[in-house]
Design an enzyme around this catalytic site. Structure first.
Site, PDB file in Angstrom:
ATOM      1  N   TYR A  48       1.115  -1.113  -0.038  1.00 20.78           N
ATOM      2  CA  TYR A  48      -0.387  -0.021  -0.125  1.00 20.78           C
ATOM      3  C   TYR A  48       0.758   1.346   0.266  1.00 20.78           C
ATOM      4  CZ  TYR A  48      -3.869   3.009   1.627  1.00 20.78           C
ATOM      5  OH  TYR A  48      -5.027   4.088   2.197  1.00 20.78           O
ATOM      6  N   LYS A  55       1.208   3.797  -2.539  1.00 24.37           N
ATOM      7  CA  LYS A  55       0.961   5.183  -2.624  1.00 24.37           C
ATOM      8  C   LYS A  55       1.542   6.745  -2.991  1.00 24.37           C
ATOM      9  CE  LYS A  55      -3.433   5.336  -2.225  1.00 24.37           C
ATOM     10  NZ  LYS A  55      -5.086   5.622  -2.135  1.00 24.37           N
TER      11      LYS A  55
HETATM   12  P1  NAP Z   1     -13.709   3.166   1.220  1.00 19.56           P
HETATM   13  O1  NAP Z   1     -14.182   3.216   3.045  1.00 19.56           O
HETATM   14  O2  NAP Z   1     -12.472   1.075   1.836  1.00 19.56           O
HETATM   15  O3  NAP Z   1     -13.730   3.076  -0.338  1.00 19.56           O
HETATM   16  C1  NAP Z   1     -13.177   2.119  -1.698  1.00 19.56           C
HETATM   17  C2  NAP Z   1     -13.828   3.242  -2.255  1.00 19.56           C
HETATM   18  O4  NAP Z   1     -13.135   2.498  -3.585  1.00 19.56           O
HETATM   19  C3  NAP Z   1     -15.379   1.963  -2.568  1.00 19.56           C
HETATM   20  O5  NAP Z   1     -16.400   3.127  -3.434  1.00 19.56           O
HETATM   21  C4  NAP Z   1     -14.860   0.957  -3.913  1.00 19.56           C
HETATM   22  O6  NAP Z   1     -15.990   0.931  -4.228  1.00 19.56           O
HETATM   23  C5  NAP Z   1     -13.909   1.683  -4.343  1.00 19.56           C
HETATM   24  N1  NAP Z   1     -13.146   1.154  -5.631  1.00 19.56           N
HETATM   25  C6  NAP Z   1     -12.604  -0.243  -5.165  1.00 19.56           C
HETATM   26  N2  NAP Z   1     -11.658  -0.793  -6.066  1.00 19.56           N
HETATM   27  C7  NAP Z   1     -12.127  -0.180  -7.328  1.00 19.56           C
HETATM   28  C8  NAP Z   1     -12.090  -0.167  -8.561  1.00 19.56           C
HETATM   29  N3  NAP Z   1     -10.455  -1.411  -8.839  1.00 19.56           N
HETATM   30  N4  NAP Z   1     -12.500   0.310  -8.916  1.00 19.56           N
HETATM   31  C9  NAP Z   1     -13.305   1.405  -9.035  1.00 19.56           C
HETATM   32  N5  NAP Z   1     -13.202   1.678  -7.799  1.00 19.56           N
HETATM   33  C10 NAP Z   1     -13.209   0.784  -6.947  1.00 19.56           C
HETATM   34  O7  NAP Z   1     -12.375   3.844   1.205  1.00 19.56           O
HETATM   35  P2  NAP Z   1     -11.786   4.616   2.123  1.00 19.56           P
HETATM   36  O8  NAP Z   1     -11.071   5.385   3.571  1.00 19.56           O
HETATM   37  O9  NAP Z   1     -12.852   6.126   1.263  1.00 19.56           O
HETATM   38  O10 NAP Z   1     -10.466   5.918   0.925  1.00 19.56           O
HETATM   39  C11 NAP Z   1     -10.306   6.408  -0.524  1.00 19.56           C
HETATM   40  C12 NAP Z   1      -9.019   6.400  -0.839  1.00 19.56           C
HETATM   41  O11 NAP Z   1      -8.107   6.645  -0.189  1.00 19.56           O
HETATM   42  C13 NAP Z   1      -8.344   5.158  -1.032  1.00 19.56           C
HETATM   43  O12 NAP Z   1      -7.445   5.551  -2.063  1.00 19.56           O
HETATM   44  C14 NAP Z   1      -7.665   5.011   0.388  1.00 19.56           C
HETATM   45  O13 NAP Z   1      -6.435   4.205   0.141  1.00 19.56           O
HETATM   46  C15 NAP Z   1      -7.343   6.700   0.793  1.00 19.56           C
HETATM   47  N6  NAP Z   1      -6.934   7.151   1.835  1.00 19.56           N
HETATM   48  C16 NAP Z   1      -8.072   6.248   3.047  1.00 19.56           C
HETATM   49  C17 NAP Z   1      -7.258   6.705   4.094  1.00 19.56           C
HETATM   50  C18 NAP Z   1      -7.998   6.385   5.639  1.00 19.56           C
HETATM   51  O14 NAP Z   1      -7.775   6.217   6.270  1.00 19.56           O
HETATM   52  N7  NAP Z   1      -9.311   6.548   5.329  1.00 19.56           N
HETATM   53  C19 NAP Z   1      -5.970   7.269   4.769  1.00 19.56           C
HETATM   54  C20 NAP Z   1      -5.236   7.682   3.426  1.00 19.56           C
HETATM   55  C21 NAP Z   1      -5.630   7.233   2.513  1.00 19.56           C
HETATM   56  P3  NAP Z   1     -17.193  -0.638  -4.189  1.00 19.56           P
HETATM   57  O15 NAP Z   1     -17.848   0.123  -2.979  1.00 19.56           O
HETATM   58  O16 NAP Z   1     -17.669  -0.743  -4.935  1.00 19.56           O
HETATM   59  O17 NAP Z   1     -16.372  -1.540  -3.874  1.00 19.56           O
END
Ligand code: NAP
Length: 248
Positions: free
Chosen positions: A156, A160
Site C-alpha cells: 500500500y 501511494k
Molecule cells: P473505502 O471506504 O474502502 O472505499 C473505497 C472505494 O473505492 C469504494 O467506493 C470502492 O467501490 C472503490 N473501489 C475499490 N476498488 C475499485 C476499483 N478497482 N475500481 C473502482 N472503484 C473501486 O475507502 P476510503 O477510506 O474511502 O479510501 C478512499 C481513498 O483514500 C483510497 O485511495 C485510500 O487509499 C485513501 N486513503 C484513505 C485513508 C483512510 O484513513 N481511510 C487514509 C489515507 C488514504 P465499491 O464500494 O463498489 O467496492
C-alpha cells in the site's frame, strides 16, 4: 459559494467513504458529477439521487479503475454524457495488509494495480480532452504512509508513494497546458477502510495525532474542492496532507 460551478468532475470509487464525500462536496459547490464504483451497485444508485438534490447533473458508472480499456471507455462515456471533463479525482483504492515476510505476490500485484495503475489509466484517458480545453485539475488521493512508509503496508505504501511521483511528473509535463496535478494525502480518516483496524490500535493511533482525533471524509473532500477550484489556480505538483498533524 459555488467554487466549482459549471465544471464537470469525475470521481473514482465514490460509493462509500472519502470518494462519496468528495462527490457530494463537488455537487454542493455546483459541479456536475460523474462517479464510479465497482461492487456497491445499490449505494452507487442511491448516491445519484443525493447528488441530484443539489440541482446538478449526476451519473454513476460501474467501472473497474484498474482496467486500462475500461478506464478509456469510461472517459469516452463521461465526455459523451457531460460534454467535457474539468476535474478528475483518482480516489479508488484498497488495502491488502500484511508483513512483507508473509505478503503474497497476489497481495502486492492487486494493490499496485488497483491503487497505482488505476491512476495512470484514468489520467491518461482524461488528459486528451483537458489538453484540447487547455484546462484541467487532476487530484490523486495518496496517503501519509506514501511519504512515511508503514509496517505491514509495504504494498500500500509503495502504491501511494508511486502516486506522488506520478502526480509530480504529470504536473511537470502538463503545466504549460494549464492542467494542474496535485495529490491529497489523508492521515487517519474514519471510513470502512479504517473500520477494519483493531479498536485498541485505533485509540493508540488517535492519541499520537497532534489534533487527538481521526479525520472525517469531509475533511479530505474540502481539500479536494480547493484543489479543483480556481482558488488553487497557481498550485501544481504538490502533496496536501490532511492528517491533523500526524506526519510533520
Ligand atoms: P473505502 O471506504 O474502502 O472505499 C473505497 C472505494 O473505492 C469504494 O467506493 C470502492 O467501490 C472503490 N473501489 C475499490 N476498488 C475499485 C476499483 N478497482 N475500481 C473502482 N472503484 C473501486 O475507502 P476510503 O477510506 O474511502 O479510501 C478512499 C481513498 O483514500 C483510497 O485511495 C485510500 O487509499 C485513501 N486513503 C484513505 C485513508 C483512510 O484513513 N481511510 C487514509 C489515507 C488514504 P465499491 O464500494 O463498489 O467496492
Amino acid at each position: 459559494m459555488n467554487l466549482v460551478e459549471k465544471k464537470v468532475a469525475l470521481v473514482t470509487g465514490a460509493s462509500r467513504g472519502i470518494g462519496r464525500s468528495i462527490a457530494l462536496r463537488m455537487a454542493q459547490e455546483g459541479a456536475d458529477v460523474a462517479f464510479t464504483y465497482l461492487s456497491s451497485v445499490e449505494k452507487g444508485e442511491a448516491l445519484v439521487k443525493e447528488l441530484e438534490q443539489f440541482g446538478i447533473k449526476a451519473k454513476g458508472y460501474r467501472s473497474d479503475a484498474s482496467d486500462f480499456q475500461a478506464a478509456d471507455q469510461l472517459v469516452t462515456d463521461v465526455l459523451a454524457d457531460f460534454g467535457k471533463l474539468d476535474i478528475l479525482v483518482n480516489n479508488a483504492g484498497v488495502t491488502r495488509d500484511g508483513l512483507l515476510m508473509r505478503m503474497s505476490e497476489e497481495q502486492w500485484d492487486s494493490v499496485m494495480t488497483i491503487n497505482l495503475k488505476s491512476v495512470f489509466n484514468l489520467t491518461k484517458a482524461a488528459i486528451k480532452s483537458m489538453m484540447r480545453a487547455k484546462s484541467g485539475s487532476i487530484i490523486n488521493i495518496t496517503s501519509v504512509v506514501g511519504i512515511s512508509g508503514n509496517a505491514g503496508q509495504a504494498n500500500y505504501s509503495a502504491s501511494k508513494a508511486g502516486i506522488i511521483g506520478f502526480t509530480k511528473s504529470v504536473a511537470l509535463e502538463l503545466g504549460s497546458r494549464n492542467i494542474r496535478s496535485n495529490a491529497v494525502a489523508p492521515g487517519f480518516i474514519e471510513t470502512e477502510m479504517t473500520d477494519a483496524i483493531d479498536t485498541k490500535a485505533v485509540e493508540e493511533w488517535k492519541q499520537s495525532i497532534p489534533m487527538k482525533r481521526g479525520g472525517q471524509p469531509e475533511d479530505v473532500a474540502d481539500a479536494c474542492v480547493f484543489l479543483a477550484s480556481d482558488l488553487s489556480r497557481y498550485i501544481t505538483g504538490q502533496v496536501l496532507q490532511v492528517d491533523g498533524g500526524m506526519l510533520t
